[in-house]
Scaffold this motif. Structure first.
Motif, mmCIF file in Angstrom:
data_model
loop_
_atom_site.group_PDB
_atom_site.id
_atom_site.type_symbol
_atom_site.label_atom_id
_atom_site.label_comp_id
_atom_site.label_asym_id
_atom_site.label_seq_id
_atom_site.Cartn_x
_atom_site.Cartn_y
_atom_site.Cartn_z
ATOM 1 N N LYS A 22 0.815 -1.217 0.000
ATOM 2 C CA LYS A 22 0.000 0.000 0.000
ATOM 3 C C LYS A 22 0.850 1.269 0.000
ATOM 4 C CE LYS A 22 -3.810 -2.309 2.394
ATOM 5 N NZ LYS A 22 -4.590 -2.480 1.169
ATOM 6 N N PHE A 23 2.108 1.136 -0.333
ATOM 7 C CA PHE A 23 2.991 2.292 -0.439
ATOM 8 C C PHE A 23 3.817 2.148 -1.708
ATOM 9 C CE2 PHE A 23 4.587 -0.878 2.557
ATOM 10 C CZ PHE A 23 5.763 -1.280 1.948
ATOM 11 N N LYS A 24 4.423 3.241 -2.125
ATOM 12 C CA LYS A 24 5.151 3.262 -3.386
ATOM 13 C C LYS A 24 6.557 2.668 -3.229
ATOM 14 C CE LYS A 24 2.709 7.433 -4.873
ATOM 15 N NZ LYS A 24 2.827 8.882 -5.167
ATOM 16 N N PRO A 25 7.089 2.083 -4.298
ATOM 17 C CA PRO A 25 8.453 1.557 -4.245
ATOM 18 C C PRO A 25 9.466 2.630 -3.856
ATOM 19 C CG PRO A 25 7.323 0.770 -6.218
ATOM 20 C CD PRO A 25 6.420 1.791 -5.586
ATOM 21 N N VAL A 26 10.495 2.214 -3.127
ATOM 22 C CA VAL A 26 11.606 3.021 -2.632
ATOM 23 C C VAL A 26 11.189 3.901 -1.446
ATOM 24 C CG1 VAL A 26 13.715 4.197 -3.341
ATOM 25 C CG2 VAL A 26 12.315 3.148 -5.074
ATOM 26 N N ASP A 27 10.017 3.643 -0.889
ATOM 27 C CA ASP A 27 9.645 4.287 0.372
ATOM 28 C C ASP A 27 10.314 3.474 1.481
ATOM 29 O OD1 ASP A 27 8.467 5.274 2.679
ATOM 30 O OD2 ASP A 27 6.509 5.556 1.759
ATOM 31 N N VAL A 28 11.565 3.808 1.760
ATOM 32 C CA VAL A 28 12.399 2.943 2.594
ATOM 33 C C VAL A 28 11.884 2.826 4.028
ATOM 34 C CG1 VAL A 28 14.510 3.158 1.229
ATOM 35 C CG2 VAL A 28 14.009 4.862 2.990
ATOM 36 N N LEU A 29 11.253 3.866 4.538
ATOM 37 C CA LEU A 29 10.719 3.779 5.895
ATOM 38 C C LEU A 29 9.621 2.722 5.979
ATOM 39 C CD1 LEU A 29 10.460 7.436 7.280
ATOM 40 C CD2 LEU A 29 11.941 5.588 8.059
ATOM 41 N N GLN A 30 8.710 2.752 5.017
ATOM 42 C CA GLN A 30 7.635 1.767 4.994
ATOM 43 C C GLN A 30 8.181 0.365 4.744
ATOM 44 O OE1 GLN A 30 4.510 2.288 5.716
ATOM 45 N NE2 GLN A 30 3.708 4.177 4.845
ATOM 46 N N GLU A 31 9.138 0.275 3.836
ATOM 47 C CA GLU A 31 9.724 -1.029 3.521
ATOM 48 C C GLU A 31 10.452 -1.610 4.730
ATOM 49 O OE1 GLU A 31 10.434 -0.036 -1.236
ATOM 50 O OE2 GLU A 31 12.104 0.066 0.181
ATOM 51 N N ALA A 32 11.235 -0.788 5.415
ATOM 52 C CA ALA A 32 11.977 -1.276 6.580
ATOM 53 C C ALA A 32 11.023 -1.692 7.691
ATOM 54 C CB ALA A 32 12.938 -0.198 7.078
ATOM 55 N N ASN A 33 9.981 -0.915 7.911
ATOM 56 C CA ASN A 33 9.003 -1.275 8.935
ATOM 57 C C ASN A 33 8.300 -2.580 8.597
ATOM 58 O OD1 ASN A 33 8.420 0.681 11.308
ATOM 59 N ND2 ASN A 33 8.855 2.050 9.585
ATOM 60 N N THR A 34 8.023 -2.789 7.308
ATOM 61 C CA THR A 34 7.401 -4.045 6.881
ATOM 62 C C THR A 34 8.325 -5.225 7.147
ATOM 63 O OG1 THR A 34 6.110 -2.922 5.165
ATOM 64 C CG2 THR A 34 6.426 -5.295 4.911
ATOM 65 N N MET A 35 9.598 -5.073 6.770
ATOM 66 C CA MET A 35 10.563 -6.147 6.989
ATOM 67 C C MET A 35 10.741 -6.442 8.478
ATOM 68 S SD MET A 35 11.441 -7.218 4.066
ATOM 69 C CE MET A 35 10.958 -6.641 2.445
ATOM 70 N N TYR A 36 10.800 -5.372 9.264
ATOM 71 C CA TYR A 36 11.003 -5.579 10.701
ATOM 72 C C TYR A 36 9.776 -6.236 11.340
ATOM 73 C CZ TYR A 36 12.691 -4.722 15.434
ATOM 74 O OH TYR A 36 13.137 -4.888 16.720
ATOM 75 N N SER A 37 8.594 -5.923 10.845
ATOM 76 C CA SER A 37 7.389 -6.561 11.379
ATOM 77 C C SER A 37 7.394 -8.059 11.088
ATOM 78 C CB SER A 37 6.134 -5.915 10.781
ATOM 79 O OG SER A 37 6.006 -6.187 9.399
#
Length: 247
Positions: A22-37
């Motif tokens: 639900k977020f755009k590619p290269v949105d590193v904050l969202q991506e990192a939070n997803t990975m950490y979850s």
């Protein structure tokens, strides 16, 4: 002693983007939070069988791990014993713009290709045992093959997957079973990370040009919080990390 490995997807890869985040590619904050979850979910599910957790990331995953090191530095988390970053980008915005330049340079000798016709050349390069036998022309060819086949073609595939559900890019003739007209090829050959940021995600690029896109910013914040076990492995001539332009 037993080890179990969890391989997380590359957020810029087809597996991740095809899941329609639900977020755009290269949105590193969202991506990192997803990975950490995901890491936290696995750690919770198998808590009785896990003694230590370690992460290893490469390239783009390096900056995500840097953010994760900060997320993990809070007393409420502190799950990861070591965090290893291999060839991370120092500043992701700068790295992606430099990668665009490398793609431009690789267009002339290779055009629209896959790596398949160049397997013989790659086999020759991979069998070399000494740098002394590699010429400047060999290094140039290896750079072009790596950038075009390893970065550009997967990037285009991921952009197409993103457009399939977001409808934000309007790819010419991006038909289900493959494009058939020249305007698509013209679009593909000229599409870059900068194009994506300018047309689709200017707010993402703005964030990347702040501390958010700075690997050492996150690592320093994590260390200030007392996080230990963070390691960075890179090389002076690693074109992906660009750390040599800073230190």
């Amino acid at each position: 002693m037993n080890y179990n490995v969890l391989a997380l997807p590359n957020p810029l890869g087809l597996d991740f983007i095809s899941a329609q985040p639900k977020f755009k590619p290269v949105d590193v904050l969202q991506e990192a939070n997803t990975m950490y979850s995901i890491i936290k979910m696995v750690a919770s599910k198998y808590s009785n069988n896990i003694s230590n957790l370690h992460t290893i990331s490469v390239s783009y995953g390096g900056i995500l791990s840097a953010i994760i090191s900060y997320l993990d530095s809070s007393p409420a988390n502190n799950l990861l014993k070591t965090i290893t970053l291999i060839s991370p980008p120092y500043n992701l915005a700068n790295s992606l713009m430099l990668l665009d330049e490398y793609i431009d340079n690789a267009q002339t000798p290779f055009g629209v290709i896959t790596l398949i016709p160049h397997v013989k050349s790659l086999k020759k390069y991979c069998s070399v045992y000494s740098d002394e036998t590699i010429t400047e022309n060999d290094l140039s060819n290896l750079m072009d093959l790596t950038v075009y086949g390893g970065f550009y073609i997967p990037f285009i595939d991921s952009i197409k997957a993103f457009d399939n559900y977001s409808k934000l890019i309007a790819i010419p003739n991006n038909m289900e079973y493959g494009p058939i007209e020249e305007d698509y090829f013209a679009w593909r050959d000229n599409y870059r990370f900068k194009t994506y940021f300018d047309q689709v995600a200017p707010e993402v690029f703005k964030n990347l040009n702040s501390n958010i896109g700075d690997t050492m910013y996150w690592i320093n914040r994590a260390r200030e919080n007392g996080k230990a076990g963070i390691r960075i492995l890179t090389a002076d001539d690693d074109f992906r990390s660009f750390l040599n332009t800073i230190y």
